[in-house]
Write an enzyme that holds these catalytic residues in place. Structure first.
Site, PDB file in Angstrom:
ATOM      1  N   HIS A  18      41.426  69.772  64.939  1.00  0.00           N
ATOM      2  CA  HIS A  18      41.510  68.465  64.269  1.00  0.00           C
ATOM      3  C   HIS A  18      42.949  67.982  64.107  1.00  0.00           C
ATOM      4  CE1 HIS A  18      37.416  67.401  63.059  1.00  0.00           C
ATOM      5  NE2 HIS A  18      37.192  68.672  62.829  1.00  0.00           N
ATOM      6  N   LYS A  55      37.911  66.449  70.975  1.00  0.00           N
ATOM      7  CA  LYS A  55      38.249  65.560  69.854  1.00  0.00           C
ATOM      8  C   LYS A  55      39.331  64.579  70.322  1.00  0.00           C
ATOM      9  CE  LYS A  55      36.296  68.508  66.339  1.00  0.00           C
ATOM     10  NZ  LYS A  55      36.281  69.954  66.180  1.00  0.00           N
ATOM     11  N   SER A  75      38.583  70.129  58.042  1.00  0.00           N
ATOM     12  CA  SER A  75      37.899  68.900  58.441  1.00  0.00           C
ATOM     13  C   SER A  75      37.204  68.171  57.300  1.00  0.00           C
ATOM     14  CB  SER A  75      36.890  69.208  59.537  1.00  0.00           C
ATOM     15  OG  SER A  75      35.867  70.029  59.027  1.00  0.00           O
TER      16      SER A  75
HETATM   17  C1  LIG Z   1      35.389  71.079  66.437  1.00  0.00           C
HETATM   18  C2  LIG Z   1      36.037  72.363  66.142  1.00  0.00           C
HETATM   19  C3  LIG Z   1      35.808  73.491  66.945  1.00  0.00           C
HETATM   20  C4  LIG Z   1      34.823  73.473  68.076  1.00  0.00           C
HETATM   21  O1  LIG Z   1      35.311  72.770  69.182  1.00  0.00           O
HETATM   22  P1  LIG Z   1      34.346  72.582  70.445  1.00  0.00           P
HETATM   23  O2  LIG Z   1      35.277  72.427  71.582  1.00  0.00           O
HETATM   24  O3  LIG Z   1      33.535  71.360  70.148  1.00  0.00           O
HETATM   25  O4  LIG Z   1      33.501  73.796  70.538  1.00  0.00           O
HETATM   26  C5  LIG Z   1      36.503  74.651  66.656  1.00  0.00           C
HETATM   27  N1  LIG Z   1      37.354  74.723  65.625  1.00  0.00           N
HETATM   28  C6  LIG Z   1      37.582  73.668  64.807  1.00  0.00           C
HETATM   29  C7  LIG Z   1      38.545  73.795  63.681  1.00  0.00           C
HETATM   30  C8  LIG Z   1      36.919  72.467  65.039  1.00  0.00           C
HETATM   31  O5  LIG Z   1      37.126  71.444  64.236  1.00  0.00           O
END
Ligand SMILES: *Cc1c(COP(=O)(O)O)cnc(C)c1O
Length: 399
Positions: free
Chosen positions: A214, A245, A186
Site C-alpha cells: 500500500h 495496487k 491498510s
Molecule cells: C494487497 C496486499 C497484499 C496482497 O497482494 P496481492 O498481489 O493482491 O496478492 C499483500 N500485502 C499487503 C500489505 C497488501 O496490502
C-alpha cells in the site's frame, strides 16, 4: 456423502449472514477507474469510485494497455511453465531489473501475487533456531507466511517501538531475527515507523522486512515507498510488494532485496517453484509502469494533492479522520450499523465506498475507508465531499 457436510456449511453460512458479515461481490461493468458503472437491481448506475487500490490511476492507462497488447502479439498469451523450467522470458528479467532499480535493491524475484511473495518468504530463509518479530496488524499474507515457517514468533503492538524493543530483547535467544512490517497499514493509512524500526534492528542485530503493497507508488515525495520517506533507500534487507495496487492494478507480486536472499528464494521458495509465471503481457505492462513512474512525477504529485485536498475539506466539514500518511483516509464513525447505513446512502448519492467494522477493524472502531487516486478529478473529489457532508448531516455525524 455430502449431506452432513452440506448441513454443516449451511449452518455456518447462516451464522455469517446473521452476524451481518456475509460478503457479496459488487459487479462493475466498465474498466476500473475513478468513475465506473455498477450493476444494480434495476439496471446500472454511474458512481465515483473511492474504494479501489488504483492509487496512481493506472488500471485503465492507455500506455499500459498498449504495452500489454503489443507484447501479447509478440510473445503469446501465457508461459505454461514455472520460471525455472521454461517460464522465463527476457521481459520477466527486465521487469525484475526495473523493480530493483526502483527500490535501489540488488535483485528481485517475481511471484504470481504478493500473497505468494509473503507466503513463500520466511520458510526458505529461517529455521526453528531463528525469530520473526511481526507487527500485530500485518497483512494476512505475512501472517500466513510466518505460520509456514518454523521460526520462533514474536508479536509487537501496531507501530509500537517500545513493545518492539521488548520483543527484540527476548528474541536475542535466537540465532537470526527478522522484523516484519507493512509499509502502510491498510485500515488506518498510517506508515510504519521505519526509521525507529531500522535503528532498533541495528541495535539488536535484526534484519528488516517491509511489505510495500500500500506504500509503493504512494508514500515518499516521488512515490518510492517508505524507504524514500525515511531516507533508507538500499538499507532494508527485504521488501515485498504487488503489481495489483498502485503499480497498474493487474496481478503479480515481488520480493526485492539483498542478493543472497533473492538467490535463496529462487532455490527454495515454494510459490515460486511450484506456480506458473506471470504472462509476458503483464510483465511488459509492469515494465511500462516503472518507466512512467520514473519519467516524471505527475501521477505521484496528483495523488498527493488529491489526498491533501480531500482530507483538508473533510476535516473542515467536521469529520473525524484518522491521521493518514498515505492515500487511505479513514472516516471514523465508530458504530458498525452506522458505517453500513452511511455507505449505502453514499451509494445512492453516486459515491462508491466500503464501510468496515469488527472483525476487520477493532470493536467500536467502525469506519468508511476512502482511497484516493491520481485519477480523481477535482470535480469528482468535490462531489464525494458534498455527498459525505449531506449524508453526515442526515445521520447526525456532523453538524
Ligand atoms: C494487497 C496486499 C497484499 C496482497 O497482494 P496481492 O498481489 O493482491 O496478492 C499483500 N500485502 C499487503 C500489505 C497488501 O496490502
Amino acid at each position: 456423502m455430502y449431506q452432513d457436510f452440506q448441513k454443516h456449511l449451511q449452518l455456518e453460512l447462516q451464522g455469517i449472514r446473521d452476524a451481518g458479515l456475509y460478503k457479496n461481490e459488487r459487479v462493475i461493468v466498465t474498466p476500473q477507474s475513478s468513475g465506473i458503472r455498477v450493476a444494480t437491481p434495476d439496471g446500472e448506475a454511474e458512481v465515483i469510485n473511492f474504494c479501489a487500490n488504483n492509487y496512481l490511476g493506472l488500471a485503465d492507462n492507455k500506455e499500459l494497455i498498449e504495452a500489454a497488447k503489443q507484447r501479447m502479439d509478440e510473445r503469446g498469451y501465457g508461459m505454461a511453465s514455472v520460471r525455472f523450467i521454461c517460464g522465463t522470458q527476457d521481459t520477466h528479467k527486465q521487469l525484475e531489473r526495473a523493480i530493483s532499480d526502483f527500490f535501489g535493491t540488488d535483485d528481485t524475484i517475481l511471484y504470481a501475487a504478493c500473497f505468494d511473495a509473503n507466503g513463500g518468504l520466511f520458510e526458505p530463509l529461517l529455521t526453528e533456531q531463528d525469530a520473526i518479530i511481526s507487527d500485530a496488524l500485518n497483512h494476512a499474507s505475512i501472517i500466513d507466511g510466518v505460520r509456514l515457517c518454523k521460526a520462533v514468533r514474536y508479536r509487537y503492538k501496531n507501530g509500537d517501538v517500545e513493545d518492539l524493543e521488548e520483543q527484540l530483547r527476548k528474541a536475542q535467544a535466537q540465532r537470526f531475527r527478522i522484523i516484519a512490517t507493512d509499509g502502510v497499514f491498510s485500515m488506518d493509512g498510517n506508515v510504519c515507523p521505519l526509521d525507529k524500526i531500522y535503528q532498533l534492528a541495528q541495535k539488536y542485530n535484526a534484519l528488516v522486512m517491509v511489505d510495500e503493497s500500500h506504500s509503493a507508488g504512494v508514500v515518499g515525495a516521488t512515490g518510492h515507498g517508505v524507504t524514500e520517506q525515511y531516507n533508507l533507500r538500499g538499507k532494508i534487507e527485504i521488501i515485498t510488494g504487488t503489481l495489483g495496487k498502485a503499480f497498474g492494478g493487474s496481478v503479480g507480486g515481488f520480493t526485492t532485496g539483498k542478493q543472497e536472499i533473492i538467490d535463496m528464494l529462487r532455490q527454495r521458495s515454494r510459490p515460486y517453484l511450484f506456480s506458473n509465471s506471470i504472462p509476458p503481457m503483464i510483465a511488459a505492462a509492469g515494465l511500462k509502469t516503472f518507466e512512467i513512474l520514473t519519467r516524471d512525477n505527475t501521477l505521484q504529485d496528483r495523488l498527493h494533492n488529491n489526498t491533501r485536498y480531500f482530507v483538508d475539506k473533510m476535516l473542515a466539514a467536521g469529520f473525524d479522520i484518522k491521521p493518514t500518511q498515505s492515500a487511505i483516509c479513514a472516516v471514523m464513525l465508530y458504530d458498525a450499523r452506522l458505517s453500513q447505513e452511511f455507505a449505502a446512502k453514499l451509494q445512492e448519492e453516486g459515491i462508491y465506498v466500503t464501510g468496515f467494522y469488527y472483525p476487520v477493524v477493532p470493536k467500536g472502531q467502525a469506519r468508511i475507508r476512502v482511497q484516493l487516486s491520481a485519477a480523481h478529478t477535482t470535480s469528482q473529489l468535490d462531489k464525494g465531499i458534498a455527498a459525505f457532508v449531506k449524508v453526515g448531516k442526515q445521520l447526525s455525524v456532523i453538524k
